[in-house]
Every structure is written in structure tokens, then in C-alpha cells.
Design an enzyme around this catalytic site. Structure first.
Site, PDB file in Angstrom:
ATOM      1  N   SER A 161       0.825  -1.197   0.000  1.00 36.54           N
ATOM      2  CA  SER A 161       0.000   0.000   0.000  1.00 36.54           C
ATOM      3  C   SER A 161       0.872   1.265   0.000  1.00 36.54           C
ATOM      4  CB  SER A 161      -0.958  -0.047   1.190  1.00 36.54           C
ATOM      5  OG  SER A 161      -1.984   0.906   1.077  1.00 36.54           O
ATOM      6  N   ASP A 205      -9.596  -5.358  -4.378  1.00 33.54           N
ATOM      7  CA  ASP A 205      -9.006  -4.359  -3.483  1.00 33.54           C
ATOM      8  C   ASP A 205      -9.915  -3.137  -3.459  1.00 33.54           C
ATOM      9  OD1 ASP A 205      -7.398  -2.311  -2.316  1.00 33.54           O
ATOM     10  OD2 ASP A 205      -5.593  -3.411  -2.883  1.00 33.54           O
ATOM     11  N   HIS A 213      -7.494  -5.806  -0.092  1.00 36.43           N
ATOM     12  CA  HIS A 213      -6.302  -4.978   0.093  1.00 36.43           C
ATOM     13  C   HIS A 213      -5.338  -5.615   1.093  1.00 36.43           C
ATOM     14  CE1 HIS A 213      -3.957  -1.352  -0.143  1.00 36.43           C
ATOM     15  NE2 HIS A 213      -4.054  -1.135   1.150  1.00 36.43           N
TER      16      HIS A 213
END
Length: 276
Positions: free
Chosen positions: A97, A227, A256
């Protein structure tokens, strides 16, 4: 565990496990978490004989809660300070991320010999926010909503993120884990509200296009197709097109936070790629 002091006097906390002569794997966490988010990976790769290192980004976890420096250039400079202090060579940098953006910015600027490979997992590059040049991106109003929710009631906001879109626990039939939700909340609340607030701009508005173009080493790009935080179509496929030596591996229906809910799948996949 130890600390490194950066050029502006910020103390960065890190973990460093395993043989000092083994190839180092450096893990970069997402927003608003800490190095603790990598437990499943650090234990796995430690058992495979690697040296595993993870740090808490400034303003996150156990690192200093600074008043400034919450931008990708500073994050990358902090990583460079860590790499220099530990004299890391031929390291593999693995980012999730926001951490994936940090990896892209650092690897693009790293000293020769410091980096052997990189892995981007559910990562924010090339750029998240919607614009004329990125029409498939996420509208700025979404990130404004993040900032408003954080400022109004950070504790409640973090519960809602962890119990909902981050791990995909809001999907029909999903089996949630209270332990994962609580641990996500714990990590988030350990960090500084100002750092987390400003980091939203850093992860959503930073454009990593030129960083990706500059990277020479092999890069594995891993992304879940479900995601809900960093949408697949505006991230992984575009990132691979910009890389000189990128490999895309997609995970149908994965969320995610897939590294945490599916380590039994992702850890062996990373290991296989490292050994290829």
C-alpha cells in the site's frame, strides 16, 4: 530491535532478525500501521534463512512523532538512512500500500548495489487520485472524507476501516477476524494523528510515474482484484507497464489486506519469485 537517527534528528524504530550475512528483506508497511503488520511475512522468511528487517515510518508505531516530514521524499530518505546505518547490500524491498509507494521512491533513488529486487503489494503507484491525466483514479472527495473522519473520531474510523474494506470483511460470506481488526486498530492508534492525517495526501496524491520508469531491478507487482482501498485497474496493470522489468501477479477476489488474510498463498509466491 533498534533505532536509527535521521539527518533531521528523527528516531526511526526497526526490527532486524536473522543472520547478518544473509540476503536482507526490508518490509515497508501501509497506512496507518507499523512494522508489526509484517509478522506473518517476517516469521516465514526468517525460517527460510533470510535476514528480515521492518521499520516504523516516522509518525507511525514506535518511531518519533514528528511535526513534519510526512511526505514521500522524506519517507524515502528515512529508508536510505536505515539502509546506510545497517549497511544493507543487494536487499529486496517489499512494500504494501503506502509502503509500496515508499519502496518505489526509494528504489528509484537508491545507491548502486543497495537493492537487488522489489515487491509491490496492493501498492499505491502510479498515482491514486483522479485527475485529467488519471481519469480512472479515486476522486479527491474520497480522501477528503478520510481526513474528515480521522479528525472527527480517529478511533472509530480505524475500527470501521479494519472491519470493512481493508480485509474485505464487508463482503457477503466473508469470515472476519476480531483479532486482526483489533490488531489493526492497535497499530493505528499507536501512531500520531497529525502524521496519519498528512500521510493521506502523501499516499493519494504523489505521482510515482517517473520513479517506476527509473527502476532497473526486477519488480514483482502483486494485487487483489477486489481491493477496495487501492483499486486494481488503476494500479497494478499501469505500474507494470511503466517498469523496465516488472512481473504482474493478480489474485482473483483478494482484498487490500491480502498479505494478512492469505499469507499461506502470498508468502510462497514471493519466495518462488525470489528464487527464480
Amino acid at each position: 530491535m533498534g533505532t536509527v537517527t535521521t539527518s533531521d534528528g528523527t528516531t526511526i524504530f526497526y526490527k532486524d532478525w536473522g543472520p547478518r550475512d544473509a540476503q536482507p528483506l526490508v518490509f515497508h508497511h501501509g497506512w496507518p500501521l507499523s512494522s508489526d503488520d509484517w509478522d506473518a511475512q517476517m516469521l516465514f522468511f526468517l525460517q527460510q534463512g533470510y535476514r528480515v528487517i521492518a521499520h516504523d515510518r516516522r509518525g507511525h508505531g514506535r518511531s518519533d512523532q514528528t511535526s513534519g516530514g510526512h511526505d514521500m521524499d522524506t519517507y524515502a530518505a528515512d529508508v536510505a538512512a536505515l539502509a546506510e546505518a545497517l549497511d544493507l547490500r543487494d536487499a529486496v524491498h517489499i512494500g504494501h500500500s503506502t509502503g509500496g509507494g515508499e519502496v518505489a521512491r526509494y528504489v528509484a533513488r537508491a545507491e548502486p548495489g543497495r537493492v537487488a529486487r522489489a515487491v509491490l503489494v496492493g501498492a499505491v503507484p502510479p498515482v491514486m487520485v483522479k485527475s485529467d491525466s488519471n481519469p480512472g483514479g479515486t476522486p479527491i472527495e474520497v480522501f477528503d472524507g478520510f481526513r474528515s473522519a480521522l479528525a472527527a473520531n480517529r478511533a472509530q474510523f480505524y475500527i470501521e476501516v479494519a472491519s470493512g474494506p481493508f480485509y474485505g470483511f464487508n463482503r457477503p460470506g466473508a469470515e472476519d477476524s476480531q483479532g486482526l481488526i483489533d490488531n489493526w486498530w492497535r497499530q493505528g492508534m499507536t501512531g500520531a494523528a497529525n502524521a496519519h492525517y498528512e500521510c493521506i495526501k502523501a499516499f493519494s496524491e504523489t505521482d510515482f510515474t517517473e520513479d517506476l520508469k527509473r527502476i532497473e531491478v526486477p519488480v514483482l507487482v502483486m494485487h487483489g482484484t477486489d481491493d477496495q482501498v487501492v483499486p486494481y485497474n488503476d494500479s497494478a496493470p499501469l505500474t507494470v507497464k511503466l517498469l523496465k522489468n516488472g512481473t504482474l501477479k493478480s489474485y482473483e477476489g483478494y482484498p487490500h489486506g491480502m498479505l494478512t488474510v492469505h499469507p499461506d498463498v502470498l508468502n510462497p509466491d514471493i519466495l518462488e519469485w525470489l528464487r527464480s
